[in-house]
Design a protein around this motif. Structure first.
Motif, mmCIF file in Angstrom:
data_model
loop_
_atom_site.group_PDB
_atom_site.id
_atom_site.type_symbol
_atom_site.label_atom_id
_atom_site.label_comp_id
_atom_site.label_asym_id
_atom_site.label_seq_id
_atom_site.Cartn_x
_atom_site.Cartn_y
_atom_site.Cartn_z
ATOM 1 N N LEU A 1 0.798 -1.219 0.000
ATOM 2 C CA LEU A 1 0.000 0.000 0.000
ATOM 3 C C LEU A 1 0.834 1.274 0.000
ATOM 4 O O LEU A 1 0.569 2.193 -0.778
ATOM 5 C CB LEU A 1 -0.952 0.012 1.206
ATOM 6 N N ASP A 2 1.818 1.357 0.878
ATOM 7 C CA ASP A 2 2.579 2.601 1.030
ATOM 8 C C ASP A 2 3.236 3.063 -0.262
ATOM 9 O O ASP A 2 3.217 4.249 -0.579
ATOM 10 C CB ASP A 2 3.639 2.459 2.124
ATOM 11 N N LYS A 3 3.794 2.127 -1.028
ATOM 12 C CA LYS A 3 4.505 2.538 -2.239
ATOM 13 C C LYS A 3 3.557 2.950 -3.364
ATOM 14 O O LYS A 3 3.994 3.557 -4.332
ATOM 15 C CB LYS A 3 5.474 1.460 -2.705
ATOM 16 N N ARG A 4 2.264 2.673 -3.241
ATOM 17 C CA ARG A 4 1.300 3.040 -4.284
ATOM 18 C C ARG A 4 0.449 4.253 -3.905
ATOM 19 O O ARG A 4 -0.244 4.812 -4.744
ATOM 20 C CB ARG A 4 0.396 1.847 -4.585
ATOM 21 N N LYS A 5 0.492 4.638 -2.645
ATOM 22 C CA LYS A 5 -0.397 5.701 -2.147
ATOM 23 C C LYS A 5 -0.207 7.017 -2.892
ATOM 24 O O LYS A 5 -1.171 7.645 -3.314
ATOM 25 C CB LYS A 5 -0.187 5.896 -0.645
ATOM 26 N N ALA A 6 1.009 7.463 -3.062
ATOM 27 C CA ALA A 6 1.266 8.747 -3.719
ATOM 28 C C ALA A 6 0.805 8.728 -5.172
ATOM 29 O O ALA A 6 0.216 9.698 -5.656
ATOM 30 C CB ALA A 6 2.741 9.114 -3.628
ATOM 31 N N ASP A 7 1.049 7.624 -5.881
ATOM 32 C CA ASP A 7 0.665 7.536 -7.292
ATOM 33 C C ASP A 7 -0.853 7.526 -7.460
ATOM 34 O O ASP A 7 -1.371 8.056 -8.433
ATOM 35 C CB ASP A 7 1.255 6.287 -7.940
ATOM 36 N N ALA A 8 -1.567 6.914 -6.526
ATOM 37 C CA ALA A 8 -3.029 6.822 -6.634
ATOM 38 C C ALA A 8 -3.713 8.124 -6.233
ATOM 39 O O ALA A 8 -4.835 8.394 -6.657
ATOM 40 C CB ALA A 8 -3.543 5.667 -5.785
ATOM 41 N N GLY A 9 -3.061 8.928 -5.419
ATOM 42 C CA GLY A 9 -3.621 10.230 -5.029
ATOM 43 C C GLY A 9 -5.038 10.095 -4.487
ATOM 44 O O GLY A 9 -5.307 9.307 -3.592
ATOM 45 N N PRO A 10 -5.991 10.867 -5.069
ATOM 46 C CA PRO A 10 -7.363 10.842 -4.563
ATOM 47 C C PRO A 10 -8.098 9.514 -4.829
ATOM 48 O O PRO A 10 -9.184 9.296 -4.302
ATOM 49 C CB PRO A 10 -8.044 11.988 -5.291
ATOM 50 N N TYR A 11 -7.501 8.644 -5.631
ATOM 51 C CA TYR A 11 -8.124 7.358 -5.942
ATOM 52 C C TYR A 11 -7.531 6.217 -5.117
ATOM 53 O O TYR A 11 -7.715 5.053 -5.429
ATOM 54 C CB TYR A 11 -8.029 7.060 -7.449
ATOM 55 N N PHE A 12 -6.819 6.561 -4.056
ATOM 56 C CA PHE A 12 -6.274 5.564 -3.133
ATOM 57 C C PHE A 12 -7.372 5.149 -2.170
ATOM 58 O O PHE A 12 -7.853 5.954 -1.363
ATOM 59 C CB PHE A 12 -5.084 6.160 -2.368
#
Length: 81
Positions: A67-78
Motif C-alpha cells: 500500500l505505502d509505495k502506491r499511495k502517492a501515485d493513486a492520489g485521490p483514488y487511493f
C-alpha cells in the motif's frame, strides 16, 4: 514450508480506469475480496462502473505491504472505491 495465503481483508488491486466525454484517466488502488487479479477484475469493474468509470485493466493484486509505495501515485483514488 508453503506461504500462508493472504486473508481477503488484506487484498488490494491497483488498476487503471477511464471516463469518456471528456476523456479522463486515473490510476487507483482499492481493497478487493480476492487475491487473484483475474477474479478481482469483475469486482473492480463493477465498483468503478457504479461511479461512472470504465476499468481498463487490473495491474496487480497485492497485500497490505504494497500500500505505502502506491499511495502517492493513486492520489485521490487511493482506497476511494
Amino acid at each position: 514450508l508453503l506461504p500462508v495465503p493472504a486473508r481477503a481483508d488484506d487484498c488490494y488491486a491497483d488498476y487503471k480506469a477511464k471516463q469518456e466525454q471528456p476523456l479522463r484517466l486515473h490510476y487507483g488502488v482499492m481493497q478487493v475480496a480476492t487475491c487473484s487479479a483475474g477474479q478481482a477484475a469483475p469486482e473492480v469493474a463493477a465498483r468503478l462502473q457504479a461511479a461512472g468509470w470504465t476499468l481498463l485493466n487490473v495491474i496487480s493484486v497485492f497485500g497490505s505491504e504494497g500500500l505505502d509505495k502506491r499511495k502517492a501515485d493513486a492520489g485521490p483514488y487511493f482506497l476511494r472505491f
